[in-house]
Every structure is written in structure tokens, then in C-alpha cells.
Design an enzyme around this catalytic site. Structure first.
Site, PDB file in Angstrom:
ATOM      1  N   ARG A  42       1.712  85.447  65.418  1.00 25.60           N
ATOM      2  CA  ARG A  42       2.479  85.523  64.162  1.00 25.60           C
ATOM      3  C   ARG A  42       1.564  85.920  63.011  1.00 25.60           C
ATOM      4  O   ARG A  42       1.616  85.343  61.933  1.00 25.60           O
ATOM      5  CB  ARG A  42       3.183  84.194  63.871  1.00 25.60           C
ATOM      6  CG  ARG A  42       4.127  83.753  64.962  1.00 25.60           C
ATOM      7  CD  ARG A  42       5.395  84.579  65.021  1.00 25.60           C
ATOM      8  NE  ARG A  42       6.246  84.343  63.889  1.00 25.60           N
ATOM      9  CZ  ARG A  42       7.115  83.324  63.805  1.00 25.60           C
ATOM     10  NH1 ARG A  42       7.254  82.508  64.808  1.00 25.60           N
ATOM     11  NH2 ARG A  42       7.855  83.175  62.745  1.00 25.60           N
ATOM     12  N   ARG A  46       4.834  85.645  56.368  1.00 25.85           N
ATOM     13  CA  ARG A  46       4.868  85.197  54.978  1.00 25.85           C
ATOM     14  C   ARG A  46       3.523  84.775  54.409  1.00 25.85           C
ATOM     15  O   ARG A  46       3.396  84.581  53.207  1.00 25.85           O
ATOM     16  CB  ARG A  46       5.891  84.074  54.823  1.00 25.85           C
ATOM     17  CG  ARG A  46       7.309  84.596  54.847  1.00 25.85           C
ATOM     18  CD  ARG A  46       8.308  83.483  54.958  1.00 25.85           C
ATOM     19  NE  ARG A  46       8.210  82.832  56.253  1.00 25.85           N
ATOM     20  CZ  ARG A  46       8.840  81.727  56.577  1.00 25.85           C
ATOM     21  NH1 ARG A  46       9.581  81.112  55.710  1.00 25.85           N
ATOM     22  NH2 ARG A  46       8.717  81.209  57.788  1.00 25.85           N
ATOM     23  N   ARG A  55       8.607  93.665  53.190  1.00 17.93           N
ATOM     24  CA  ARG A  55       9.640  93.243  54.135  1.00 17.93           C
ATOM     25  C   ARG A  55      11.045  93.275  53.531  1.00 17.93           C
ATOM     26  O   ARG A  55      12.008  93.615  54.199  1.00 17.93           O
ATOM     27  CB  ARG A  55       9.268  91.852  54.633  1.00 17.93           C
ATOM     28  CG  ARG A  55      10.362  90.939  55.100  1.00 17.93           C
ATOM     29  CD  ARG A  55      10.631  91.080  56.570  1.00 17.93           C
ATOM     30  NE  ARG A  55      11.386  89.935  57.052  1.00 17.93           N
ATOM     31  CZ  ARG A  55      12.707  89.820  56.908  1.00 17.93           C
ATOM     32  NH1 ARG A  55      13.391  90.744  56.333  1.00 17.93           N
ATOM     33  NH2 ARG A  55      13.333  88.735  57.361  1.00 17.93           N
ATOM     34  N   ASP A  91      10.760  90.584  67.592  1.00 15.06           N
ATOM     35  CA  ASP A  91      11.079  89.169  67.811  1.00 15.06           C
ATOM     36  C   ASP A  91      11.538  88.964  69.242  1.00 15.06           C
ATOM     37  O   ASP A  91      12.022  89.905  69.879  1.00 15.06           O
ATOM     38  CB  ASP A  91      12.151  88.684  66.830  1.00 15.06           C
ATOM     39  CG  ASP A  91      12.164  87.162  66.742  1.00 15.06           C
ATOM     40  OD1 ASP A  91      11.372  86.609  65.976  1.00 15.06           O
ATOM     41  OD2 ASP A  91      12.927  86.518  67.491  1.00 15.06           O
ATOM     42  N   TYR A 166      17.194  79.211  73.088  1.00 11.18           N
ATOM     43  CA  TYR A 166      17.949  79.640  71.904  1.00 11.18           C
ATOM     44  C   TYR A 166      19.385  79.985  72.257  1.00 11.18           C
ATOM     45  O   TYR A 166      20.319  79.627  71.534  1.00 11.18           O
ATOM     46  CB  TYR A 166      17.254  80.836  71.239  1.00 11.18           C
ATOM     47  CG  TYR A 166      16.007  80.429  70.495  1.00 11.18           C
ATOM     48  CD1 TYR A 166      16.093  79.669  69.336  1.00 11.18           C
ATOM     49  CD2 TYR A 166      14.746  80.771  70.952  1.00 11.18           C
ATOM     50  CE1 TYR A 166      14.947  79.271  68.647  1.00 11.18           C
ATOM     51  CE2 TYR A 166      13.596  80.379  70.270  1.00 11.18           C
ATOM     52  CZ  TYR A 166      13.709  79.636  69.120  1.00 11.18           C
ATOM     53  OH  TYR A 166      12.581  79.236  68.448  1.00 11.18           O
TER      54      TYR A 166
HETATM   55  O1  CP3 Z   1       3.065  87.755  65.818  1.00 14.64           O
HETATM   56  C1  CP3 Z   1       3.471  88.659  65.058  1.00 14.64           C
HETATM   57  O2  CP3 Z   1       2.956  88.893  63.951  1.00 14.64           O
HETATM   58  C2  CP3 Z   1       4.539  89.606  65.558  1.00 14.64           C
HETATM   59  C3  CP3 Z   1       5.846  89.292  65.283  1.00 14.64           C
HETATM   60  C4  CP3 Z   1       6.596  88.130  65.872  1.00 14.64           C
HETATM   61  C5  CP3 Z   1       7.725  87.587  65.222  1.00 14.64           C
HETATM   62  N1  CP3 Z   1       8.313  86.688  66.059  1.00 14.64           N
HETATM   63  C6  CP3 Z   1       8.184  87.996  63.890  1.00 14.64           C
HETATM   64  C7  CP3 Z   1       8.921  87.000  63.094  1.00 14.64           C
HETATM   65  C8  CP3 Z   1       6.455  87.464  67.091  1.00 14.64           C
HETATM   66  C9  CP3 Z   1       5.375  87.614  68.160  1.00 14.64           C
HETATM   67  C10 CP3 Z   1       7.554  86.562  67.201  1.00 14.64           C
HETATM   68  C11 CP3 Z   1       7.812  85.747  68.391  1.00 14.64           C
HETATM   69  C12 CP3 Z   1       8.753  84.629  68.277  1.00 14.64           C
HETATM   70  N2  CP3 Z   1       9.956  84.582  67.628  1.00 14.64           N
HETATM   71  C13 CP3 Z   1       8.578  83.409  68.953  1.00 14.64           C
HETATM   72  C14 CP3 Z   1       7.427  83.080  69.852  1.00 14.64           C
HETATM   73  C15 CP3 Z   1       6.238  82.715  69.075  1.00 14.64           C
HETATM   74  C16 CP3 Z   1       6.254  81.324  68.544  1.00 14.64           C
HETATM   75  O3  CP3 Z   1       6.108  81.187  67.321  1.00 14.64           O
HETATM   76  O4  CP3 Z   1       6.321  80.390  69.349  1.00 14.64           O
HETATM   77  C17 CP3 Z   1       9.674  82.588  68.651  1.00 14.64           C
HETATM   78  C18 CP3 Z   1       9.898  81.178  69.126  1.00 14.64           C
HETATM   79  C19 CP3 Z   1      10.552  83.353  67.818  1.00 14.64           C
HETATM   80  C20 CP3 Z   1      11.846  82.970  67.234  1.00 14.64           C
HETATM   81  C21 CP3 Z   1      11.743  82.948  65.758  1.00 14.64           C
HETATM   82  N3  CP3 Z   1      11.873  84.072  64.962  1.00 14.64           N
HETATM   83  C22 CP3 Z   1      11.395  81.863  64.919  1.00 14.64           C
HETATM   84  C23 CP3 Z   1      11.171  80.448  65.380  1.00 14.64           C
HETATM   85  C24 CP3 Z   1      11.322  82.362  63.602  1.00 14.64           C
HETATM   86  C25 CP3 Z   1      10.895  81.596  62.365  1.00 14.64           C
HETATM   87  C26 CP3 Z   1      11.911  81.322  61.354  1.00 14.64           C
HETATM   88  C27 CP3 Z   1      11.252  81.289  59.991  1.00 14.64           C
HETATM   89  O5  CP3 Z   1      11.631  82.090  59.134  1.00 14.64           O
HETATM   90  O6  CP3 Z   1      10.343  80.460  59.807  1.00 14.64           O
HETATM   91  C28 CP3 Z   1      11.627  83.729  63.657  1.00 14.64           C
HETATM   92  C29 CP3 Z   1      11.646  84.668  62.514  1.00 14.64           C
HETATM   93  C30 CP3 Z   1      10.466  85.538  62.458  1.00 14.64           C
HETATM   94  N4  CP3 Z   1      10.040  86.299  63.487  1.00 14.64           N
HETATM   95  C31 CP3 Z   1       9.605  85.719  61.343  1.00 14.64           C
HETATM   96  C32 CP3 Z   1       8.644  86.651  61.741  1.00 14.64           C
HETATM   97  C33 CP3 Z   1       7.513  87.228  60.936  1.00 14.64           C
HETATM   98  C34 CP3 Z   1       9.759  84.988  60.000  1.00 14.64           C
HETATM   99  C35 CP3 Z   1       9.762  85.704  58.742  1.00 14.64           C
HETATM  100  C36 CP3 Z   1      10.805  86.713  58.423  1.00 14.64           C
HETATM  101  O7  CP3 Z   1      12.007  86.522  58.717  1.00 14.64           O
HETATM  102  O8  CP3 Z   1      10.380  87.682  57.780  1.00 14.64           O
END
Ligand code: CP3
Length: 366
Positions: A42, A46, A55, A91, A166
Site C-alpha cells: 500500500r 493517502r 487521485r 485493488d 468481502y
Molecule cells: O499497494 C499499493 O500501493 C497498490 C494498491 C493497492 C490498493 N489496494 C489500493 C487502495 C493494493 C495492493 C490493494 C490491495 C488490497 N485492497 C488489499 C490487500 C492488502 C491489505 O491491505 O491487506 C485489501 C484487503 C484491499 C481492500 C481494500 N481496498 C481496503 C481494505 C481499502 C481501504 C479502505 C480505506 O479507504 O482505508 C481499500 C481502498 C484502497 N485500495 C485504497 C487504496 C490506495 C484507499 C484509498 C483510496 O480510496 O484512495
């Protein structure tokens, strides 16, 4: 970034598939390295003001569908932190969303599903993924990135179990009661669901590799909520098939399997056949190496929360991770889970520099 000169992480127009000797890929294969490679799960997000600026608002799924923006968001952390690999901005729910399951990602919450997976009929909502037709924007972004980046690109997919969490729970969960009820109450339906999700992940990962990704990570983030026996019986076989089929179509491509809270599963995860097992911060890396065995590299495992405790703490804890990783080859430095949004980017930049300077795993001493 200064106008005119490409940033450190980017070398425009030099084509993909040229990273064979990159430290990240060498470490994945357990080979000696000039320095210990580092990237951050990640790493886009943010924590970076330039991410927030580029974004915009709206669902992350809309951002992922814009290849130009994906290239920018993927390169930002590499430019800023000097990491040894990039991870494509996407994602884990993208394939399920792309086949029309009905899943979105709510800002600040994570994936949400209006009509969760409940019964056999719901399998019909998970048709096979045709990556060129269903996720052309991902492939376009990967192709552009493979051409632009100066470091290898990591493609990824959610582990079948974590995506199932999910889809069945309908959103983020604390106790995972619905998915556990399905796994144990209807093992046949569970088997079908996991196999469908494995096929989605396989098609997605293969297409990312064909488009120019150099390695892939399987994020089975929530696997650690399972007992070793339940993981071995209900999740590992599908994961093993995913890894084996990838190895058959893309021999020699490094693969990484990661989950949170998996201390008691590490020996089983090593049996999935990936080149690398990612470890969260709860297990010291020397112990993790014992559990995973000498033939699989390890990735990890600085507690991301300690990046919020000031540089002295972050530096000391980074050195501790490097120490515990030892001198044998096969360590990729990472956090034990994703970058927290409140992290000061300057700390991560300094952590990466410290790893490059002081990491010893697989580094020949003159
Ligand atoms: O690592 C990276 O920089 C690449 C991008 C990436 C995202 N999601 C972008 C994202 C990766 C590798 C993921 C994987 C992902 N998504 C996982 C596995 C990794 C982990 O953290 O265990 C999981 C469980 C998800 C599902 C998911 N998507 C979650 C739990 C969230 C967070 C919600 C939040 O806003 O806090 C997301 C949204 C998400 N995916 C964001 C990003 C950068 C959050 C910010 C946004 O919406 O801009």
C-alpha cells in the site's frame, strides 16, 4: 518532481522485461544482491500529498479505470521513497467487480457488496474473467508502467479466501462469522466459490504478467483468522493450484504470498509453492525463516505503526528487522502490513535508505 528530467523511478521508453537482475527479483529467487531490496505494501495512497492531489474523489474503482492516472499513482511512491519495486495501483476486488458481481470500494471503509454471496445461485454472478475485455484499463496501465518504470512492477490479486471474505460478509468484518458459517456449513458450496475466485485471480495475474509485470503478490490478507487445520483444508489447496498454474504458464516468475496474523500458518503457506512468503510484524524474521524453511524467501516485516513513533524508533526497529533477517539471501524488506495513511513520507524514505545501506541478507561483504 522537477519538470524536464524524469524522476529517479522512471526511465521512459526503454521497454519491459529487462529487470532480470534487479535486486528485488534476485532476492525473490534467493540469490545474492548488491543491497537488500525494499518496497512497501500500500505504498500508493493517502500518506502522500501528491496522491491526494492527483487521485480526486470518487470510488477508487473509477481511478483504477484511468491508465494515465494509474501510471502516475504507481510511480509516485517509487519516485518518493526510492523503492526497488512498484506495485500496480489497483485493488483486490477489481476482477470480481469487472465480471459484474456488484462490489464497490467505499472511501475510508473498503470493499462493500450490496448483495453478498449467500447461496449456490450466486455462483452465476462470478463468470470467468476475460482480462482483455473486462479489465483492458489494467492491462493498458501495466503495459505503460512496464515501459516507464526503472524498477520491476509487481502485479497482484487477492487470495481466494480474502476476496471471499468481502463477497460473503458484504464488507469489512471483525469476526468473519458469515464466511466461517459458509465454509463449515456448506463445504461443497465453499469449494465451488473458492475455485471460481481462484480462476478469477489466475486469469488476472496471468494477464498482468503478459502485459509486463515482473512478479506477482497474492494478498490473502485475512487468512490469519483461520486455524492451521482449516487453512490447510479449506484454503491452501486452491492457493496451491493458483501458484502451480501460474508456474506452468509463467515459469520462473517470482510469486509472493502474504497474509496478516499468519504466524501459525507460515509453514503451511510455504507449501503453497510461492518463491516468497510475506510475514507480518508479529513473528520475528529469524523465527519466520525457521517456519518457512530455507528454500523460500521472506518479505517483511516492520510494524507500520512504528513508522508513526518518530525516526529514532523507526530506525531502531528497522535495524532490528535487518538483524533478524540475518545474512542468508532471500529477504525483501517491507512493512508487516500496508502503509498507514498518517505516516510521514519522510520516515518511509529514510527507512528505505537505511535498508539499502545496512541490510545484509544476501549482500556479499568485501
Ligand atoms: O499497494 C499499493 O500501493 C497498490 C494498491 C493497492 C490498493 N489496494 C489500493 C487502495 C493494493 C495492493 C490493494 C490491495 C488490497 N485492497 C488489499 C490487500 C492488502 C491489505 O491491505 O491487506 C485489501 C484487503 C484491499 C481492500 C481494500 N481496498 C481496503 C481494505 C481499502 C481501504 C479502505 C480505506 O479507504 O482505508 C481499500 C481502498 C484502497 N485500495 C485504497 C487504496 C490506495 C484507499 C484509498 C483510496 O480510496 O484512495
Amino acid at each position: 518532481m522537477t519538470a524536464g528530467a524524469p524522476a529517479a523511478g522512471r526511465v521512459p521508453g526503454t521497454g519491459g522485461g529487462r529487470f532480470d537482475q534487479a535486486p528485488f527479483l534476485r532476492a525473490c529467487r534467493g540469490q545474492p544482491v548488491p543491497h537488500v531490496p525494499v518496497w512497501f505494501m500500500r505504498q500508493a495512497g493517502r500518506a502522500l500529498p501528491e496522491y491526494r492531489a492527483a487521485r480526486g474523489s470518487g470510488s477508487i474503482l473509477e481511478a483504477i479505470a484511468r491508465p494515465d492516472l494509474v501510471v502516475e499513482l504507481t510511480c509516485q511512491p517509487v519516485d518518493r521513497y526510492g523503492t526497488d519495486a512498484a506495485v500496480v495501483f489497483s485493488d483486490i476486488v477489481v476482477p470480481a467487480a469487472a465480471v459484474g458481481f456488484g462490489v464497490d470500494v467505499a472511501p475510508g471503509t473498503g470493499p462493500v457488496v450490496a448483495e453478498p454471496f449467500r447461496r449456490r445461485e450466486d455462483l452465476g454472478r462470478l463468470r470467468p474473467l476475460d482480462p482483455e475485455a473486462d479489465t483492458p484499463y489494467v492491462l493498458e496501465a501495466v503495459r505503460l508502467l512496464a515501459d516507464t518504470l526503472a524498477v520491476p512492477l509487481i502485479g497482484f490479486a487477492g487470495g481466494p479466501f480474502t476476496v471471499a471474505c468481502y463477497l460473503v460478509e458484504g464488507g469489512p468484518s471483525r469476526n468473519f462469522t458469515k464466511v466461517k458459517a459458509l465454509m463449515h456449513g456448506d463445504p461443497v458450496l465453499w469449494h465451488h466459490l473458492v475455485e471460481r475466485l481462484t480462476d478469477l485471480a489466475l486469469a488476472s495475474l496471468r494477464s498482468q504478467l503478459d502485459a509486463g509485470a515482473s512478479a506477482v503478490q497474492i494478498f490473502d490478507s485475512w487468512a490469519g483468522i483461520l486455524t492451521p487445520r482449516h487453512y490447510a483444508e479449506l484454503v491452501l489447496p486452491a492457493t496451491r493450484r493458483l501458484v502451480a498454474e501460474l508456474a506452468a504458464s509463467h515459469p520462473g516468475t517470482p510469486t509472493i504470498l502474504f497474509g496478516v496474523g499468519t504466524g501459525e500458518l507460515l509453514h503451511l503457506m510455504a507449501g503453497a509453492g510461492t518463491s516468497v512468503v510475506g510475514v507480518d510484524w508479529r513473528v520475528p524474521l529469524d523465527e519466520a525463516r525457521r517456519r518457512i524453511g530455507p528454500d523460500t524467501a521472506v518479505q517483511g516485516n516492520l510494524d507500520p505503526a512504528l513508522c508513526l513513533a518518530g525516526w529514532e524508533v523507526a530506525a531502531a526497529e528497522t535495524r532490528e528487522v535487518l538483524d533478524l533477517a540475518g545474512t542468508a539471501p532471500g529477504h525483501i524488506f517491507n512493512l508487516g502490513h500496508g502503509v498507514l495513511p498518517e505516516t510521514d513520507p519522510g520516515i518511509l524514505e529514510a527507512v528505505a535508505a537505511l535498508v539499502h545501506e545496512e541490510g545484509r541478507a544476501g549482500v556479499a561483504t568485501a
